[in-house]
Write a protein that holds these residues in place. Structure first.
Motif, PDB file in Angstrom:
ATOM      1  N   ASP A  92      13.602   2.432   3.850  1.00 17.15           N
ATOM      2  CA  ASP A  92      13.511   2.835   5.369  1.00 17.15           C
ATOM      3  C   ASP A  92      12.445   2.268   5.988  1.00 17.15           C
ATOM      4  OD1 ASP A  92      15.590   4.764   4.705  1.00 17.15           O
ATOM      5  OD2 ASP A  92      14.264   6.327   4.633  1.00 17.15           O
ATOM      6  N   TYR A  93      11.180   2.145   5.514  1.00 18.58           N
ATOM      7  CA  TYR A  93      10.131   1.372   6.275  1.00 18.58           C
ATOM      8  C   TYR A  93      10.211  -0.022   6.428  1.00 18.58           C
ATOM      9  CZ  TYR A  93       7.911   5.661   6.790  1.00 18.58           C
ATOM     10  OH  TYR A  93       7.392   6.980   7.287  1.00 18.58           O
ATOM     11  N   GLU A  94      11.117  -0.799   5.469  1.00 18.13           N
ATOM     12  CA  GLU A  94      11.513  -2.341   5.504  1.00 18.13           C
ATOM     13  C   GLU A  94      12.420  -2.116   6.779  1.00 18.13           C
ATOM     14  OE1 GLU A  94      13.033  -3.079   1.746  1.00 18.13           O
ATOM     15  OE2 GLU A  94      11.285  -3.760   0.788  1.00 18.13           O
ATOM     16  N   ARG A 154       4.432  12.370   0.103  1.00 15.59           N
ATOM     17  CA  ARG A 154       4.143  12.990  -1.252  1.00 15.59           C
ATOM     18  C   ARG A 154       4.442  14.565  -0.932  1.00 15.59           C
ATOM     19  NH1 ARG A 154       2.772  10.148  -5.806  1.00 15.59           N
ATOM     20  NH2 ARG A 154       1.534  12.013  -6.631  1.00 15.59           N
ATOM     21  N   ALA A 155       3.595  14.996   0.013  1.00 11.40           N
ATOM     22  CA  ALA A 155       3.468  16.308   0.367  1.00 11.40           C
ATOM     23  C   ALA A 155       4.844  17.068   0.578  1.00 11.40           C
ATOM     24  CB  ALA A 155       2.577  16.643   1.244  1.00 11.40           C
ATOM     25  N   GLU A 156       5.644  16.127   1.514  1.00  6.70           N
ATOM     26  CA  GLU A 156       6.960  16.645   1.759  1.00  6.70           C
ATOM     27  C   GLU A 156       7.835  16.681   0.594  1.00  6.70           C
ATOM     28  OE1 GLU A 156       9.835  17.976   4.233  1.00  6.70           O
ATOM     29  OE2 GLU A 156       7.921  17.717   4.695  1.00  6.70           O
ATOM     30  N   ALA A 157       7.743  15.659  -0.007  1.00  9.39           N
ATOM     31  CA  ALA A 157       8.694  15.733  -1.311  1.00  9.39           C
ATOM     32  C   ALA A 157       8.265  16.642  -2.233  1.00  9.39           C
ATOM     33  CB  ALA A 157       8.320  14.268  -2.098  1.00  9.39           C
ATOM     34  N   THR A 183      13.602   8.130  -5.014  1.00  6.16           N
ATOM     35  CA  THR A 183      13.116   8.788  -3.806  1.00  6.16           C
ATOM     36  C   THR A 183      11.999   7.340  -3.267  1.00  6.16           C
ATOM     37  OG1 THR A 183      13.364  10.800  -4.777  1.00  6.16           O
ATOM     38  CG2 THR A 183      11.729  10.467  -2.943  1.00  6.16           C
ATOM     39  N   ALA A 184      11.365   7.058  -4.029  1.00  3.06           N
ATOM     40  CA  ALA A 184      10.264   5.982  -3.627  1.00  3.06           C
ATOM     41  C   ALA A 184      11.072   4.757  -2.967  1.00  3.06           C
ATOM     42  CB  ALA A 184       9.336   5.568  -4.635  1.00  3.06           C
ATOM     43  N   ALA A 185      12.073   4.439  -3.795  1.00  5.24           N
ATOM     44  CA  ALA A 185      12.915   3.211  -3.279  1.00  5.24           C
ATOM     45  C   ALA A 185      13.475   3.328  -1.877  1.00  5.24           C
ATOM     46  CB  ALA A 185      13.858   2.718  -4.269  1.00  5.24           C
ATOM     47  N   GLU A 186      13.998   4.512  -1.807  1.00  2.63           N
ATOM     48  CA  GLU A 186      14.763   4.756  -0.379  1.00  2.63           C
ATOM     49  C   GLU A 186      13.485   4.886   0.726  1.00  2.63           C
ATOM     50  OE1 GLU A 186      16.473   8.847  -0.929  1.00  2.63           O
ATOM     51  OE2 GLU A 186      18.036   7.769  -2.474  1.00  2.63           O
ATOM     52  N   ILE A 187      12.291   5.543   0.370  1.00  3.97           N
ATOM     53  CA  ILE A 187      11.419   5.468   1.475  1.00  3.97           C
ATOM     54  C   ILE A 187      10.910   4.141   1.820  1.00  3.97           C
ATOM     55  CG2 ILE A 187       8.770   6.147   1.880  1.00  3.97           C
ATOM     56  CD1 ILE A 187       9.565   8.667   0.153  1.00  3.97           C
ATOM     57  N   ARG A 218       0.879  -1.122  -0.117  1.00  5.96           N
ATOM     58  CA  ARG A 218      -0.261  -0.083  -0.096  1.00  5.96           C
ATOM     59  C   ARG A 218       0.983   1.202   0.246  1.00  5.96           C
ATOM     60  NH1 ARG A 218      -4.286  -1.072   4.702  1.00  5.96           N
ATOM     61  NH2 ARG A 218      -4.712   1.400   4.267  1.00  5.96           N
ATOM     62  N   LEU A 219       1.943   1.184   0.713  1.00  7.03           N
ATOM     63  CA  LEU A 219       2.771   2.308   0.674  1.00  7.03           C
ATOM     64  C   LEU A 219       3.304   2.648  -0.596  1.00  7.03           C
ATOM     65  CD1 LEU A 219       4.419   4.533   2.404  1.00  7.03           C
ATOM     66  CD2 LEU A 219       5.972   3.003   2.732  1.00  7.03           C
TER      67      LEU A 219
END
Length: 196
Positions: free
Chosen positions: A28-30, A61-64, A21-25, A9-10
């Motif tokens: 981080d959550y992994e 997404r807002a922060e990015a 950027t998406a892969a880094e996020i 979902r993330l």
């Protein structure tokens, strides 16, 4: 919620961000899940501590979008920041969107008026001397230049107001994100209490 479902979902919510950027996020959550499981927590507990992945993706997404606006300061980055802020939630859209559309419509109207005033000034400056205006040709040229200068001033002021508007939206997004961030991350007191 399982780790796989949370990350799926993330990832779905981060579609549209640059791939790195998406892969880094997601990475981080992994890591959050790895650390939580290593500390003896279940995947469901870690997922609950992290919060709703859809809401989290909207905030990221807002922060990015805010970071992109601060780096680039161009219309594309401004639009990305505005849409990222509006994506934070339905309540925000219901409150902010009507106000924002009114302000944007007003600014756009003034921009169109400034363009029309500029071209009118150019027409007066060029054609005025041949129309025998009161005060002579010099008065027509000066009046045309004055209209063009006034139009340029109005357009410059509108550009400044537009930058302020986008900066205000970015500020709103960051404030919104900071207020919700404690609910999204596991608190240090919970971690230290569990380890004691």
């Amino acid at each position: 919620m399982t780790r796989q479902e949370f990350l799926r979902r993330l990832k779905a919510g981060l579609v549209g961000l640059p791939t790195t950027t998406a892969a880094e996020i997601v990475s981080d959550y992994e890591t959050h899940f790895d650390d939580g499981v290593a500390a003896g927590r279940s995947e469901a507990e870690v997922a609950a501590a992290l919060g709703d992945p859809d809401r989290l993706a909207r905030e990221l997404r807002a922060e990015a979008g805010a970071q992109r606006w601060h780096q680039e300061k161009n219309p594309s980055a401004a639009a990305a920041a505005v849409f990222a802020v509006l994506g934070l939630g339905a309540i925000d859209i219901l409150i902010l969107l009507p106000i924002l559309m009114g302000v944007i419509g007003t600014i756009f109207g003034f921009f169109i008026a400034a363009i029309a005033l500029f071209f009118s000034g150019g027409a007066v400056m060029v054609a005025g001397p041949f129309a025998a205006p009161p005060g002579g040709p010099l008065a027509a040229i000066l009046f045309g230049l004055g209209l063009m200068a006034a139009a340029t001033t109005i357009a410059a002021l509108l550009a400044i107001v537009s930058v302020w508007l986008v900066n205000g939206l970015v500020w709103f997004a960051r404030l919104h994100y900071r207020l919700l961030k404690p609910a999204l991350e596991p608190s240090n007191t919970t971690t230290s209490g569990a380890s004691a």
